[in-house]
Design a protein around this motif. Structure first.
Motif, PDB file in Angstrom:
ATOM      1  N   LEU A  97    -134.633  74.286 -17.272  1.00  0.00           N
ATOM      2  CA  LEU A  97    -134.131  72.961 -16.944  1.00  0.00           C
ATOM      3  C   LEU A  97    -135.085  71.898 -17.476  1.00  0.00           C
ATOM      4  O   LEU A  97    -136.274  72.144 -17.669  1.00  0.00           O
ATOM      5  N   GLY A  98    -134.582  70.692 -17.685  1.00  0.00           N
ATOM      6  CA  GLY A  98    -135.418  69.591 -18.104  1.00  0.00           C
ATOM      7  C   GLY A  98    -135.726  69.593 -19.584  1.00  0.00           C
ATOM      8  O   GLY A  98    -135.068  70.274 -20.382  1.00  0.00           O
ATOM      9  N   LEU A  99    -136.738  68.804 -19.951  1.00  0.00           N
ATOM     10  CA  LEU A  99    -137.160  68.657 -21.338  1.00  0.00           C
ATOM     11  C   LEU A  99    -138.670  68.802 -21.438  1.00  0.00           C
ATOM     12  O   LEU A  99    -139.399  68.545 -20.477  1.00  0.00           O
ATOM     13  N   SER A 100    -139.127  69.179 -22.612  1.00  0.00           N
ATOM     14  CA  SER A 100    -140.573  69.205 -22.847  1.00  0.00           C
ATOM     15  C   SER A 100    -141.098  67.771 -22.905  1.00  0.00           C
ATOM     16  O   SER A 100    -140.338  66.800 -23.007  1.00  0.00           O
ATOM     17  N   PHE A 101    -142.430  67.626 -22.837  1.00  0.00           N
ATOM     18  CA  PHE A 101    -143.059  66.314 -22.990  1.00  0.00           C
ATOM     19  C   PHE A 101    -144.496  66.568 -23.431  1.00  0.00           C
ATOM     20  O   PHE A 101    -145.379  66.830 -22.621  1.00  0.00           O
ATOM     21  N   TYR A 102    -144.701  66.539 -24.747  1.00  0.00           N
ATOM     22  CA  TYR A 102    -146.050  66.755 -25.267  1.00  0.00           C
ATOM     23  C   TYR A 102    -146.186  66.052 -26.609  1.00  0.00           C
ATOM     24  O   TYR A 102    -145.200  65.644 -27.231  1.00  0.00           O
ATOM     25  N   PHE A 103    -147.425  65.903 -27.054  1.00  0.00           N
ATOM     26  CA  PHE A 103    -147.714  65.189 -28.298  1.00  0.00           C
ATOM     27  C   PHE A 103    -148.119  66.167 -29.398  1.00  0.00           C
ATOM     28  O   PHE A 103    -148.847  67.139 -29.146  1.00  0.00           O
ATOM     29  N   ARG A 104    -147.607  65.888 -30.585  1.00  0.00           N
ATOM     30  CA  ARG A 104    -148.071  66.594 -31.793  1.00  0.00           C
ATOM     31  C   ARG A 104    -148.853  65.606 -32.635  1.00  0.00           C
ATOM     32  O   ARG A 104    -148.343  64.537 -32.992  1.00  0.00           O
ATOM     33  N   ILE A 105    -150.075  65.963 -32.961  1.00  0.00           N
ATOM     34  CA  ILE A 105    -150.924  65.156 -33.834  1.00  0.00           C
ATOM     35  C   ILE A 105    -151.075  65.898 -35.157  1.00  0.00           C
ATOM     36  O   ILE A 105    -151.490  67.055 -35.179  1.00  0.00           O
ATOM     37  N   ASN A 106    -150.676  65.244 -36.236  1.00  0.00           N
ATOM     38  CA  ASN A 106    -150.700  65.869 -37.565  1.00  0.00           C
ATOM     39  C   ASN A 106    -149.935  67.192 -37.568  1.00  0.00           C
ATOM     40  O   ASN A 106    -150.353  68.173 -38.202  1.00  0.00           O
ATOM     41  N   GLY A 107    -148.834  67.212 -36.823  1.00  0.00           N
ATOM     42  CA  GLY A 107    -147.987  68.393 -36.759  1.00  0.00           C
ATOM     43  C   GLY A 107    -148.460  69.464 -35.805  1.00  0.00           C
ATOM     44  O   GLY A 107    -147.787  70.489 -35.647  1.00  0.00           O
ATOM     45  N   LYS A 108    -149.588  69.250 -35.139  1.00  0.00           N
ATOM     46  CA  LYS A 108    -150.169  70.268 -34.255  1.00  0.00           C
ATOM     47  C   LYS A 108    -150.022  69.848 -32.796  1.00  0.00           C
ATOM     48  O   LYS A 108    -150.446  68.747 -32.420  1.00  0.00           O
ATOM     49  N   PRO A 109    -149.439  70.705 -31.930  1.00  0.00           N
ATOM     50  CA  PRO A 109    -149.398  70.377 -30.505  1.00  0.00           C
ATOM     51  C   PRO A 109    -150.812  70.245 -29.941  1.00  0.00           C
ATOM     52  O   PRO A 109    -151.670  71.104 -30.185  1.00  0.00           O
ATOM     53  N   VAL A 110    -151.047  69.163 -29.220  1.00  0.00           N
ATOM     54  CA  VAL A 110    -152.383  68.901 -28.663  1.00  0.00           C
ATOM     55  C   VAL A 110    -152.253  68.689 -27.156  1.00  0.00           C
ATOM     56  O   VAL A 110    -151.434  67.886 -26.701  1.00  0.00           O
TER      57      VAL A 110
END
Length: 572
Positions: A334-347
């Motif tokens: 359920l729900g959605l992800s919430f994260y940042f990718r910096i230069n294509g890399k999950p951080v």
């Protein structure tokens, strides 16, 4: 497809034939009836000026926040005098520039009113060419009580209330802070005392020129995945006293990239956009967050000419990095992800919330900033959230974050309140947001903008006991301020990073629900703030399993070495 990136930090900006006269230094400060008159440094504020002259004790000592309430309830005047060179006086246009006035003031130049201010977070300038004298010139800044101004503004809004009127009694703070565009926590917060500052908190100068002057400068790179090429978007915000044709030269010598563009500068204030394509044969070194790589930069040079006359010349650091906020379905969850990718890399972001480092901004010097930010790095943090109840931090803060690889979640300065949406309030907010985005978007450290602190949650969960029949009015105001104004300005000014309307928020889900989600604290979406003063917060199982926790924890006593200078033994 273009993916968004960064950026540029100004090293020096000047127009060749322009002249500048700094007005910082020792001024004279007096209160409304003249019973107080002391020397005062600019930049500075009334509290620190009075303390330096030993007129008051340390405001932090014991209950001095209550003893010194009279300071913010009085009106204050800063005054200085100076001579102006003939070289400056003969220029076609002379501007009196204030980088920051705290907050509501009338500006008098040689006895003539040249303008007013009403927003701590804006740069103001006023034309004074016709008022300059050969000999002594006198500048006065008459500041009104922020507390009384906020009270009057709230009373003028008579059609419906804009809560909250006052902070909780235990904070012993001032009321109606949401009616004045200044640091919201200066009227008190749950973590700090009430010191509604008054003063000239940033630099003041005269700028004089004949043809044009560069007001603001920014740049941000964008990466085209299909072509594998970077391009650098350069923006010049220029004030031209006359329409003139010329050329602009952009150069990044370390990347073998340069461009010359013929342009026409029109009279008045205009934003000019230029593009520098980066040489595909050169390797572009990327900026990385702390713990993920280094923070290299390149040097950009910009020159503007009219024929062979150099009109402007500026330089900057330029950093390259992409940022994406990923909100997508996670398999069958359920729900959605919430994260940042910096230069294509999950951080994974790990850090703290940043509140103002001092109640009095003139005491936040470079050594204070560097010590605090280095401490964050030493604690293995890679991110800080500049919280929306404080201030947009000074340039050096973001410079150091760029240097150290500290990512910044940047709130706009609205917190824990509803806000008015009259035309004059929207107008000053519009200029505030435009100026701050132009100033800050060159920094690679800033990875996301957020419209406010906890105002979606306050509305959704009815912090202020708004009757159901009146709720649509406040939802309409919320959307008008943060979606139709703040968000629209940011999307126009900065295509290089994501924007969230609030924090906490359900992000994409909040948008689907009309910008105010039923439960902005839903751990399956967006970011969450979590506090529980009745639970055992040393037990990690107390905390919710969120997609992203942007604020959490519990308050505690500071170290004894911090408490001792502002207390006496009987307090211990």
């Amino acid at each position: 497809m273009f993916c968004c990136v960064l950026f540029c930090v100004v090293l020096g900006v000047f127009s060749e034939p322009s002249v500048e006269l700094g007005l910082n230094g020792k001024w004279r400060l007096s209160n409304s009836n003249g019973s107080v008159s002391v020397p005062a440094p600019v930049p500075g504020c009334v509290h620190t000026a009075l303390m330096q002259q030993q007129y008051i004790q340390d405001p932090y000592f014991r209950f001095n926040d209550l003893s010194y309430r009279w300071i913010a309830h009085d009106n204050w005047t800063y005054m200085t005098s100076f001579n102006v060179s003939a070289q400056l006086r003969v220029k076609q246009k002379v501007l009196l520039v204030f980088d920051g006035v705290d907050t509501v003031a009338t500006i008098l130049f040689n006895g003539f009113m040249v303008g007013r201010t009403d927003n701590m977070f804006r740069r103001y300038d006023f034309s004074v060419s016709h008022l300059l004298r050969d000999g002594e010139n006198v500048l006065k800044v008459v500041l009104v009580s922020p507390v009384l101004y906020a009270f009057k503004q709230s009373k003028a809004h008579s059609s419906y209330s804009v809560p909250p009127e006052c902070p909780p009694d235990v904070q012993k703070g001032e009321c109606h802070v949401n009616f004045i565009r200044k640091e919201q926590s200066s009227f008190s917060w749950d973590w700090g005392p009430s010191f509604p500052t008054v003063g000239l908190w940033k630099g003041i100068r005269l700028e004089a020129f004949d043809i044009l002057q560069l007001i603001q400068f920014s740049s941000f790179p964008l990466y085209n995945h299909s072509s594998g090429q970077w391009r650098l978007q350069v923006e010049l915000f220029i004030d031209a006293d006359q329409t003139t044709s010329g050329r602009v030269e952009l150069s990044l010598p370390e990347l073998g990239s340069q461009e010359t563009i013929q342009t026409r500068f029109t009279k008045g204030r205009t934003k000019y956009n230029f593009t520098l394509l980066i040489n595909k044969t050169r390797e572009v070194k990327l900026w990385w967050p702390n713990g993920h790589g280094s923070q290299p930069f390149y040097r950009l040079t910009i020159r503007g000419f009219q024929d062979q006359v150099l009109l402007l010349h500026t330089g900057s650091k330029v950093f390259f990095r992409t940022v994406e906020l990923i909100q997508e379905q996670i398999g069958s969850s359920l729900g959605l992800s919430f994260y940042f990718r910096i230069n294509g890399k999950p951080v994974f972001l790990k850090g703290s919330n940043w509140i103002p480092a001092d109640a009095f901004q003139d005491r936040v010097d470079p050594s204070v900033l560097r010590n605090l930010l280095q401490s964050a790095v030493d604690a293995n943090m890679n991110a800080l959230r500049v919280w929306g109840g404080g201030v947009y931090e000074q340039d050096l803060f973001y410079d150091i974050c760029d240097e150290m690889g500290l990512m910044v979640w940047q709130d706009f300065m609205f917190a824990c309140a509803m806000y008015p949406t009259e035309d004059d309030f929207i107008l000053t907010v519009h200029e505030e947001v435009s100026q701050q985005v132009r100033r800050l978007k060159s920094h690679p450290s800033i990875i996301v903008w957020s419209g406010n602190n906890e105002n979606e949650a306050a509305l959704a969960t009815n912090w202020f006991d708004i009757p159901a029949s009146k709720r649509p009015t406040y939802v309409k105001d919320y959307v008008k301020l943060y979606v139709n104004n703040v968000r629209e300005i940011v999307l126009e000014e900065d295509p290089s990073r994501p924007f969230l309307v609030s924090s906490p928020t359900n992000g994409a889900e909040s948008e689907q629900e009309g910008w105010v989600a039923a439960n902005p604290y839903d751990p399956l979406y967006g970011d969450v703030h979590f506090y529980s003063y009745t639970s055992d917060c040393w037990d990690w199982k107390t905390f919710p399993r969120t997609r992203f926790a942007s604020e959490y924890g519990f308050q505690s006593w500071p170290s004894f070495s911090t408490l001792e200078p502002v207390s006496v033994e009987e307090d211990w």
